[in-house]
Design a protein around this motif. Sequence first.
Motif, mmCIF file in Angstrom:
data_model
loop_
_atom_site.group_PDB
_atom_site.id
_atom_site.type_symbol
_atom_site.label_atom_id
_atom_site.label_comp_id
_atom_site.label_asym_id
_atom_site.label_seq_id
_atom_site.Cartn_x
_atom_site.Cartn_y
_atom_site.Cartn_z
ATOM 1 N N GLY A 1 0.819 -1.202 0.000
ATOM 2 C CA GLY A 1 0.000 0.000 0.000
ATOM 3 C C GLY A 1 0.852 1.249 0.000
ATOM 4 N N ALA A 2 0.461 2.213 -0.823
ATOM 5 C CA ALA A 2 1.199 3.478 -0.928
ATOM 6 C C ALA A 2 0.263 4.633 -0.580
ATOM 7 C CB ALA A 2 1.806 3.612 -2.325
ATOM 8 N N ARG A 3 -0.069 5.456 -1.561
ATOM 9 C CA ARG A 3 -0.885 6.655 -1.316
ATOM 10 C C ARG A 3 -2.364 6.302 -1.178
ATOM 11 N NH1 ARG A 3 0.639 10.104 -6.522
ATOM 12 N NH2 ARG A 3 0.314 8.036 -7.446
ATOM 13 N N ARG A 4 -3.053 7.106 -0.381
ATOM 14 C CA ARG A 4 -4.511 6.991 -0.265
ATOM 15 C C ARG A 4 -5.161 7.867 -1.324
ATOM 16 N NH1 ARG A 4 -6.722 9.208 4.250
ATOM 17 N NH2 ARG A 4 -5.099 10.765 4.163
ATOM 18 N N PHE A 5 -6.365 7.476 -1.726
ATOM 19 C CA PHE A 5 -7.085 8.269 -2.726
ATOM 20 C C PHE A 5 -8.576 8.297 -2.410
ATOM 21 C CE2 PHE A 5 -6.714 3.969 -4.454
ATOM 22 C CZ PHE A 5 -8.035 3.655 -4.742
ATOM 23 N N HIS A 6 -9.242 9.301 -3.009
ATOM 24 C CA HIS A 6 -10.690 9.439 -2.908
ATOM 25 C C HIS A 6 -11.255 9.302 -4.308
ATOM 26 C CE1 HIS A 6 -14.422 12.077 -2.313
ATOM 27 N NE2 HIS A 6 -14.664 10.901 -1.788
ATOM 28 N N VAL A 7 -12.195 8.386 -4.482
ATOM 29 C CA VAL A 7 -12.812 8.139 -5.788
ATOM 30 C C VAL A 7 -13.856 9.218 -6.055
ATOM 31 C CG1 VAL A 7 -14.251 6.544 -7.132
ATOM 32 C CG2 VAL A 7 -12.453 5.648 -5.614
ATOM 33 N N ARG A 8 -13.737 9.870 -7.208
ATOM 34 C CA ARG A 8 -14.708 10.878 -7.629
ATOM 35 C C ARG A 8 -15.809 10.259 -8.477
ATOM 36 N NH1 ARG A 8 -14.747 14.548 -4.068
ATOM 37 N NH2 ARG A 8 -12.674 15.299 -3.609
ATOM 38 N N ARG A 9 -15.432 9.376 -9.400
ATOM 39 C CA ARG A 9 -16.417 8.672 -10.210
ATOM 40 C C ARG A 9 -15.742 7.439 -10.789
ATOM 41 N NH1 ARG A 9 -16.939 10.432 -16.095
ATOM 42 N NH2 ARG A 9 -14.866 11.212 -16.511
ATOM 43 N N THR A 10 -16.554 6.471 -11.201
ATOM 44 C CA THR A 10 -16.034 5.238 -11.795
ATOM 45 C C THR A 10 -16.699 4.970 -13.137
ATOM 46 O OG1 THR A 10 -17.676 3.863 -10.672
ATOM 47 C CG2 THR A 10 -15.574 4.178 -9.539
ATOM 48 N N ARG A 11 -16.021 4.169 -13.904
ATOM 49 C CA ARG A 11 -16.568 3.687 -15.166
ATOM 50 C C ARG A 11 -16.042 2.268 -15.364
ATOM 51 N NH1 ARG A 11 -12.744 7.216 -15.592
ATOM 52 N NH2 ARG A 11 -10.919 6.924 -16.906
ATOM 53 N N VAL A 12 -16.722 1.503 -16.214
ATOM 54 C CA VAL A 12 -16.343 0.122 -16.470
ATOM 55 C C VAL A 12 -15.879 -0.002 -17.913
ATOM 56 C CG1 VAL A 12 -17.132 -2.275 -16.476
ATOM 57 C CG2 VAL A 12 -18.044 -0.683 -14.777
ATOM 58 N N ARG A 13 -14.678 -0.543 -18.093
ATOM 59 C CA ARG A 13 -14.153 -0.780 -19.441
ATOM 60 C C ARG A 13 -14.873 -1.976 -20.068
ATOM 61 N NH1 ARG A 13 -7.659 -0.346 -18.581
ATOM 62 N NH2 ARG A 13 -7.556 1.912 -18.317
ATOM 63 N N ASP A 14 -14.693 -2.165 -21.357
ATOM 64 C CA ASP A 14 -15.306 -3.278 -22.073
ATOM 65 C C ASP A 14 -14.932 -4.638 -21.484
ATOM 66 O OD1 ASP A 14 -16.480 -1.476 -23.783
ATOM 67 O OD2 ASP A 14 -15.041 -1.773 -25.412
ATOM 68 N N ASN A 15 -13.730 -4.754 -20.922
ATOM 69 C CA ASN A 15 -13.289 -6.029 -20.344
ATOM 70 C C ASN A 15 -13.777 -6.234 -18.909
ATOM 71 O OD1 ASN A 15 -11.645 -4.265 -18.911
ATOM 72 N ND2 ASN A 15 -9.713 -5.233 -19.507
ATOM 73 N N GLY A 16 -14.584 -5.295 -18.393
ATOM 74 C CA GLY A 16 -15.122 -5.410 -17.037
ATOM 75 C C GLY A 16 -14.271 -4.761 -15.969
ATOM 76 N N LEU A 17 -13.119 -4.185 -16.338
ATOM 77 C CA LEU A 17 -12.243 -3.542 -15.364
ATOM 78 C C LEU A 17 -12.838 -2.212 -14.926
ATOM 79 C CD1 LEU A 17 -9.470 -3.666 -13.900
ATOM 80 C CD2 LEU A 17 -8.576 -2.289 -15.783
ATOM 81 N N LEU A 18 -12.884 -2.009 -13.630
ATOM 82 C CA LEU A 18 -13.376 -0.766 -13.054
ATOM 83 C C LEU A 18 -12.233 0.246 -13.027
ATOM 84 C CD1 LEU A 18 -16.063 0.126 -11.765
ATOM 85 C CD2 LEU A 18 -15.150 -0.599 -9.564
#
Length: 190
Positions: A86-103
Amino acid sequence: MTESLPLFPLHSVLLPGAALGLRIFEPRYLDLVRDCGRNARGFGVCLILSGAEVGAPATPAAYGTEALIEDFGSSDDGLLTLQVRGARRFHVRRTRVRDNGLLVADVDWCPDDPDDELRAEHGLLSTLLERVIGHVGGEFAKAPAARLDDAAWVGWRLAQLLPLADAQRQSLLQEDDPHARLDLLLQLMP
């Protein structure tokens, strides 16, 4: 500044400085590892709020930790294995899903922990951590004694080593102030 980061949602919380072993078998995560290797960067690990680790993309928590790959190999059954930290912490603003299912998430990086000394009211936590490390050993047994006076380091190591629920670890991960994080740890102890 917002940055795009591929996510690996899990039913556990990765904390800054903590190591985590992963077994990779889904094509979307094999693609993630390949991309991270090509671009010399990490990926995000977030606690799953709903859904599963395999199959359809899960709903991740709004805060997570960047995972940096330290080592890789293969297991007896031929799966790719990773050792990440584990390195830096982050805050998610928005997500999207790629064609292969990767978030993939647009994230804002949380501020780095200040190099603050432990306050007197948190001295018990340093003593507790010293005893826990003495009992379990491991990679932190060889840490310099000065680390036991570092408020952020003591908080992250206790959050990692104490038997806490994932929801409790997540609340600690979301706290920016290392002294407030130590206050939360005091509240969680019997």
